[in-house]
Design a protein around this motif. Structure first.
Motif, PDB file in Angstrom:
ATOM      1  N   GLU A  21       1.638  -1.144   3.435  1.00 14.07           N
ATOM      2  CA  GLU A  21       1.231   0.254   3.257  1.00 14.07           C
ATOM      3  C   GLU A  21       2.174   0.996   2.324  1.00 14.07           C
ATOM      4  OE1 GLU A  21       0.801   2.250   6.958  1.00 14.07           O
ATOM      5  OE2 GLU A  21      -0.631   0.800   7.741  1.00 14.07           O
TER       6      GLU A  21
ATOM      7  N   GLY B  99       0.058   5.933   2.341  1.00 11.51           N
ATOM      8  CA  GLY B  99      -0.859   6.609   3.263  1.00 11.51           C
ATOM      9  C   GLY B  99      -2.008   7.294   2.557  1.00 11.51           C
TER      10      GLY B  99
ATOM     11  N   GLU C  67      -5.742   4.917   0.492  1.00 16.33           N
ATOM     12  CA  GLU C  67      -6.680   4.262   1.374  1.00 16.33           C
ATOM     13  C   GLU C  67      -7.883   3.776   0.589  1.00 16.33           C
ATOM     14  OE1 GLU C  67      -7.477   6.868   4.607  1.00 16.33           O
ATOM     15  OE2 GLU C  67      -5.364   7.146   5.023  1.00 16.33           O
TER      16      GLU C  67
END
Length: 138
Positions: free
Chosen positions: A42, A90, A93
């Motif tokens: 991530e 974050g 996506e």
């Protein structure tokens, strides 16, 4: 930019192995370079890239197979490999192909749209050059 030794564990998220084609874009979208994502999390990735390619400290990495675009920072480089940190962790996506990242209200941000336009303009210029190389014309 801080170049970190690959062996020092600086990761904040676990990485998954990958073998995914990607594209680095910088210079307002005027320069694109193909690369391969070798592992990803991530918060960052390890990429394989031609040793002769010079990378700036900050760029955009487009991963079409995962339908994501990340703003990235070069953290280390050794030969044909490099580590990058995602500056928008974050925010990158999955989304529809070609879509800009969404803001909290669900609409693309102005900066994201401008970045996407620059990327597309660079791609159009590259394709036009390729058509001319192949003997086509406009």
């Amino acid at each position: 930019m801080s170049i970190l030794d690959e062996t020092s564990e600086q990761r904040t998220a676990p990485r998954r192995r990958a073998l995914v084609a990607a594209r680095i874009s910088y210079g307002g979208g005027s320069v694109t370079v193909d690369c391969v994502v070798r592992n990803i999390s991530e918060t960052g990735a390890k990429i394989a890239i031609s040793e002769g390619v010079t990378l700036p400290g900050h760029f955009e990495i487009v991963i079409p197979q995962m339908n994501v675009v990340h703003r990235a920072e070069l953290r280390w480089r050794r030969g044909g490999e490099a580590g990058v940190a995602f500056l928008d962790a974050g925010e990158g996506e999955p989304r529809a192909e070609g879509a800009a990242p969404a803001t909290q209200a669900g609409t693309p941000s102005e900066a994201a749209l401008k970045a996407r336009i620059r990327t597309l303009e660079a791609e159009v210029a590259r394709l036009r050059e390729r058509i001319l190389e192949l003997g086509g014309g406009f």
